[in-house]
Design a protein around this motif. Sequence first.
Motif, PDB file in Angstrom:
ATOM      1  N   GLY A  42       0.794  -1.234   0.000  1.00 57.76           N
ATOM      2  CA  GLY A  42       0.000   0.000   0.000  1.00 57.76           C
ATOM      3  C   GLY A  42       0.822   1.277   0.000  1.00 57.76           C
ATOM      4  N   PHE A  43       2.138   1.171  -0.007  1.00 59.73           N
ATOM      5  CA  PHE A  43       2.982   2.379  -0.056  1.00 59.73           C
ATOM      6  C   PHE A  43       3.824   2.336  -1.330  1.00 59.73           C
ATOM      7  CE2 PHE A  43       2.044   1.655   4.364  1.00 59.73           C
ATOM      8  CZ  PHE A  43       1.779   2.925   4.856  1.00 59.73           C
ATOM      9  N   PRO A  44       4.013   3.490  -1.983  1.00 61.76           N
ATOM     10  CA  PRO A  44       4.875   3.473  -3.167  1.00 61.76           C
ATOM     11  C   PRO A  44       6.299   3.094  -2.749  1.00 61.76           C
ATOM     12  CG  PRO A  44       4.392   5.746  -2.533  1.00 61.76           C
ATOM     13  CD  PRO A  44       3.548   4.859  -1.659  1.00 61.76           C
ATOM     14  N   LEU A  45       6.985   2.446  -3.677  1.00 62.45           N
ATOM     15  CA  LEU A  45       8.334   1.991  -3.342  1.00 62.45           C
ATOM     16  C   LEU A  45       9.233   3.169  -2.951  1.00 62.45           C
ATOM     17  CD1 LEU A  45       9.963  -0.610  -3.137  1.00 62.45           C
ATOM     18  CD2 LEU A  45      10.657  -0.297  -5.522  1.00 62.45           C
ATOM     19  N   THR A  46       8.969   4.341  -3.498  1.00 63.07           N
ATOM     20  CA  THR A  46       9.767   5.529  -3.140  1.00 63.07           C
ATOM     21  C   THR A  46       9.617   5.866  -1.654  1.00 63.07           C
ATOM     22  OG1 THR A  46       7.906   6.633  -4.178  1.00 63.07           O
ATOM     23  CG2 THR A  46      10.018   6.789  -5.313  1.00 63.07           C
ATOM     24  N   ASP A  47       8.448   5.596  -1.093  1.00 61.51           N
ATOM     25  CA  ASP A  47       8.244   5.859   0.336  1.00 61.51           C
ATOM     26  C   ASP A  47       9.144   4.911   1.149  1.00 61.51           C
ATOM     27  OD1 ASP A  47       7.148   7.167   2.448  1.00 61.51           O
ATOM     28  OD2 ASP A  47       5.069   6.570   2.059  1.00 61.51           O
ATOM     29  N   TRP A  48       9.122   3.642   0.742  1.00 61.71           N
ATOM     30  CA  TRP A  48      10.021   2.677   1.400  1.00 61.71           C
ATOM     31  C   TRP A  48      11.474   3.094   1.198  1.00 61.71           C
ATOM     32  CZ3 TRP A  48       8.214  -0.758   4.722  1.00 61.71           C
ATOM     33  CH2 TRP A  48       6.893  -1.206   4.582  1.00 61.71           C
ATOM     34  N   TRP A  49      11.744   3.671   0.041  1.00 58.92           N
ATOM     35  CA  TRP A  49      13.122   4.094  -0.244  1.00 58.92           C
ATOM     36  C   TRP A  49      13.545   5.204   0.721  1.00 58.92           C
ATOM     37  CZ3 TRP A  49      15.527   8.637  -1.539  1.00 58.92           C
ATOM     38  CH2 TRP A  49      16.854   8.529  -1.962  1.00 58.92           C
ATOM     39  N   LEU A  50      12.633   6.136   1.006  1.00 63.27           N
ATOM     40  CA  LEU A  50      12.973   7.204   1.951  1.00 63.27           C
ATOM     41  C   LEU A  50      13.326   6.610   3.313  1.00 63.27           C
ATOM     42  CD1 LEU A  50      10.240   9.924   1.200  1.00 63.27           C
ATOM     43  CD2 LEU A  50      12.723  10.228   0.995  1.00 63.27           C
ATOM     44  N   LYS A  51      12.681   5.504   3.636  1.00 65.94           N
ATOM     45  CA  LYS A  51      12.897   4.876   4.941  1.00 65.94           C
ATOM     46  C   LYS A  51      14.118   3.960   4.927  1.00 65.94           C
ATOM     47  CE  LYS A  51      11.039   3.452   8.983  1.00 65.94           C
ATOM     48  NZ  LYS A  51      11.936   4.166   9.874  1.00 65.94           N
ATOM     49  N   ASN A  52      14.228   3.154   3.869  1.00 64.30           N
ATOM     50  CA  ASN A  52      15.208   2.056   3.850  1.00 64.30           C
ATOM     51  C   ASN A  52      15.907   1.893   2.510  1.00 64.30           C
ATOM     52  OD1 ASN A  52      13.047   0.505   5.849  1.00 64.30           O
ATOM     53  ND2 ASN A  52      15.173   0.014   6.249  1.00 64.30           N
ATOM     54  N   GLY A  53      16.108   2.963   1.772  1.00 62.02           N
ATOM     55  CA  GLY A  53      16.675   2.813   0.430  1.00 62.02           C
ATOM     56  C   GLY A  53      18.046   2.159   0.475  1.00 62.02           C
ATOM     57  N   PRO A  54      18.299   1.182  -0.427  1.00 64.46           N
ATOM     58  CA  PRO A  54      19.595   0.505  -0.397  1.00 64.46           C
ATOM     59  C   PRO A  54      20.764   1.427  -0.771  1.00 64.46           C
ATOM     60  CG  PRO A  54      18.086  -0.565  -1.983  1.00 64.46           C
ATOM     61  CD  PRO A  54      17.356   0.588  -1.383  1.00 64.46           C
ATOM     62  N   THR A  55      20.536   2.412  -1.648  1.00 61.59           N
ATOM     63  CA  THR A  55      21.622   3.330  -2.016  1.00 61.59           C
ATOM     64  C   THR A  55      21.080   4.756  -1.948  1.00 61.59           C
ATOM     65  OG1 THR A  55      21.200   3.634  -4.390  1.00 61.59           O
ATOM     66  CG2 THR A  55      22.358   1.600  -3.752  1.00 61.59           C
ATOM     67  N   ASP A  56      21.909   5.738  -2.342  1.00 62.64           N
ATOM     68  CA  ASP A  56      21.406   7.119  -2.316  1.00 62.64           C
ATOM     69  C   ASP A  56      20.760   7.515  -3.643  1.00 62.64           C
ATOM     70  OD1 ASP A  56      23.603   7.266  -3.909  1.00 62.64           O
ATOM     71  OD2 ASP A  56      24.566   8.928  -2.848  1.00 62.64           O
ATOM     72  N   ARG A  57      20.545   6.558  -4.548  1.00 61.22           N
ATOM     73  CA  ARG A  57      19.927   6.862  -5.846  1.00 61.22           C
ATOM     74  C   ARG A  57      18.522   6.266  -5.921  1.00 61.22           C
ATOM     75  NH1 ARG A  57      23.103   7.579 -10.499  1.00 61.22           N
ATOM     76  NH2 ARG A  57      21.091   7.550 -11.570  1.00 61.22           N
ATOM     77  N   PHE A  58      17.520   7.114  -5.662  1.00 59.54           N
ATOM     78  CA  PHE A  58      16.153   6.585  -5.690  1.00 59.54           C
ATOM     79  C   PHE A  58      15.801   6.004  -7.056  1.00 59.54           C
ATOM     80  CE2 PHE A  58      13.356   9.087  -8.390  1.00 59.54           C
ATOM     81  CZ  PHE A  58      14.178  10.162  -8.730  1.00 59.54           C
ATOM     82  N   ASP A  59      16.339   6.654  -8.133  1.00 56.00           N
ATOM     83  CA  ASP A  59      15.923   6.219  -9.472  1.00 56.00           C
ATOM     84  C   ASP A  59      16.488   4.836  -9.805  1.00 56.00           C
ATOM     85  OD1 ASP A  59      18.462   7.314  -9.563  1.00 56.00           O
ATOM     86  OD2 ASP A  59      18.151   8.458 -11.397  1.00 56.00           O
ATOM     87  N   LYS A  60      17.735   4.566  -9.388  1.00 53.49           N
ATOM     88  CA  LYS A  60      18.317   3.251  -9.672  1.00 53.49           C
ATOM     89  C   LYS A  60      17.701   2.177  -8.775  1.00 53.49           C
ATOM     90  CE  LYS A  60      22.554   4.185 -11.910  1.00 53.49           C
ATOM     91  NZ  LYS A  60      23.808   3.616 -12.346  1.00 53.49           N
ATOM     92  N   ASP A  61      17.326   2.563  -7.564  1.00 48.31           N
ATOM     93  CA  ASP A  61      16.762   1.573  -6.637  1.00 48.31           C
ATOM     94  C   ASP A  61      15.308   1.234  -6.979  1.00 48.31           C
ATOM     95  OD1 ASP A  61      19.149   1.481  -5.273  1.00 48.31           O
ATOM     96  OD2 ASP A  61      18.523   2.879  -3.702  1.00 48.31           O
ATOM     97  N   CYS A  62      14.575   2.224  -7.491  1.00 48.33           N
ATOM     98  CA  CYS A  62      13.128   2.022  -7.676  1.00 48.33           C
ATOM     99  C   CYS A  62      12.729   1.702  -9.112  1.00 48.33           C
ATOM    100  CB  CYS A  62      12.354   3.251  -7.209  1.00 48.33           C
ATOM    101  SG  CYS A  62      12.592   3.617  -5.473  1.00 48.33           S
ATOM    102  N   PHE A  63      13.586   1.991 -10.070  1.00 44.21           N
ATOM    103  CA  PHE A  63      13.244   1.754 -11.476  1.00 44.21           C
ATOM    104  C   PHE A  63      14.335   0.932 -12.150  1.00 44.21           C
ATOM    105  CE2 PHE A  63      11.507   6.083 -10.633  1.00 44.21           C
ATOM    106  CZ  PHE A  63      10.168   5.849 -10.900  1.00 44.21           C
TER     107      PHE A  63
END
Length: 516
Positions: free
Chosen positions: A102-123
Amino acid sequence: MLNRVVIVGGGTAGWMTASYFKAAFGERIDITLVESGSVGAVGVGEATFSDIRHFFEFLGLKEKDWMPACNATYKLAVRFENWRQPGHYFYHPFEQMRSVNGFPLTDWWLKNGPTDRFDKDCFVMASVIDAGLSPRHRDGTLIDQAFDEDGNEMQGLTMSEHQGKTQFPYAYQFEAALLAKYLTRYSVERGVKHIVDDVTKVELDERGWISAVKTAEHGDITGDVYIDCTGFRGVLINQALEEPFISYQDTLPNDSAVALQVPMDMERRGIRPCTTATAQDAGWIWTIPLTGRVGTGYVYAKDYLSPEDAERTLREFVGPAAADVEANHIKMRIGRTRNSWVKNCVAIGLSSGFVEPLESTGIFFIHHAIEQLAKNFPGEDWNPAHRDLYNNAIAHVMDGVREFLVLHYVAAKRSDTQYWRDTKTRAIPDSLAERIEKWKVQLPDSESIFPYYHGLPAYSYMCILLGMGGIDLAPSPALALSDPSAALQEFELIREKTERLVKVLPKAYDYFTQLG
Ligand SMILES: Cc1cc2nc3c(=O)[nH]c(=O)nc-3n(C[C@H](O)[C@H](O)[C@H](O)COP(=O)(O)OP(=O)(O)OC[C@H]3O[C@@H](n4cnc5c(N)ncnc54)[C@H](O)[C@@H]3O)c2cc1C
Ligand SMILES: N[C@@H](Cc1c[nH]c2cc(Cl)ccc12)C(=O)O
């Protein structure tokens, strides 16, 4: 039955309208297109939305028919460089955002992103573009197998009906002048009457409706519906019918551009399959790779930079390849005509409105207007409800895109010149200011963005907010109470998929040579 259409203007807008209406209404419609032999078209429209594929599908054209004729390439994203700080870049890709619990992956990324690149982690797309790859395999199959290209459940839908159902993985980049030429042939073969002449006067009847357009050498041309595709001049809508123009300049100050078409050996250079927007001291430079050249231009605000300095900066940016290329200086009219449909005149293209080409929306506006006009085409009673529905749809699309573009500047972290510092103090549309406050605590969703169709989904806003870096964003507090393992697994799946794809996809350049 009203069926005689007169189109004035033969740029992208005029020919897209003529060809679409022929495809839609065939012999039942009678179309005359008159274009000046002396006034040139703007013709710099080069990058598009992915939705334009519906336009080509509607005309029955396949990529192999039109792409080679227009020097076209695939666009997988807009790449923003230096908007946060020198050396930083991120992508706004054509790839739907995944959701987990129920949460966009970007929201999880803000919390627990594997790297500092949201675009590479989420797309998946970010790494595919970095590697210069094609979104199609050598055998033509798409990167995203989930997308059923041949399925017809989407056929016959307008763009607004289609939004959010699927996300096609790429758009196109092409030479607008070549597309106009291609569509000229398409239209004329299907019966559009083509007149090359100047419209010297617009005749109005006693009610103020257009009764004829007078040409220098071909006499009067008459019709039921007059479509103004005369570009920034707005010869019919603004000049003859005196419909006012609403400027967006107070919130989007860029009003000028200087463009270069730089021939390049693309085999040696390779094609980065995206449009790049590189921030500069007083605006930004676009870089669009085509098959035989690179289109580039500096979009800037005259209040901050002179045309000479803009051209010099652009030439330095491009390097020696631009030495013999003539620069094209363009004054841009930013905003929209108050009502695009007035009496029996409908403005489409630059005469209707334009915003700077930061997200390549010019051709999208045209496509959208054509679809809406086909849907709301008037009957003999000229029921004003058609006109009002049309005008509302056009105003919403443009006002919505304006908000989206303003967000780019408000959210950009860069503040090293007066131009960039002013982006943080300039007035912004009230509704956007309110929305940004909400997005700080919950990333944009379809309920919290501009509430009418304007072509852009919520994930596009997420990309800009996360990439530009100037607005602090917090993950949803609820995520602290949630088990992150499914999200972490999703990040891992994206990483694995990317790794696999990067090994097998052909280079973008190689795919095009195969296509041609
Ligand atoms: C700097 C810049 C960059 C852009 N980049 C992009 C992009 O990347 N992607 C995108 O989608 N869009 C882009 N656009 C927008 C795109 O160029 C236009 O939307 C598109 O070219 C449509 O233009 P048009 O047909 O409305 O007008 P024009 O191209 O200006 O055509 C006007 C036509 O009207 C005719 N005309 C004018 N007056 C008369 C008269 N009196 N009698 C007869 N004919 C007349 C002219 O001869 C011409 O044929 C860009 C625009 C600018 C300014
Ligand atoms: N409906 C548009 C919106 C869109 C979705 N993702 C992107 C990315 C970029 Cl760079 C521009 C536009 C878009 C479309 O699908 O084209």
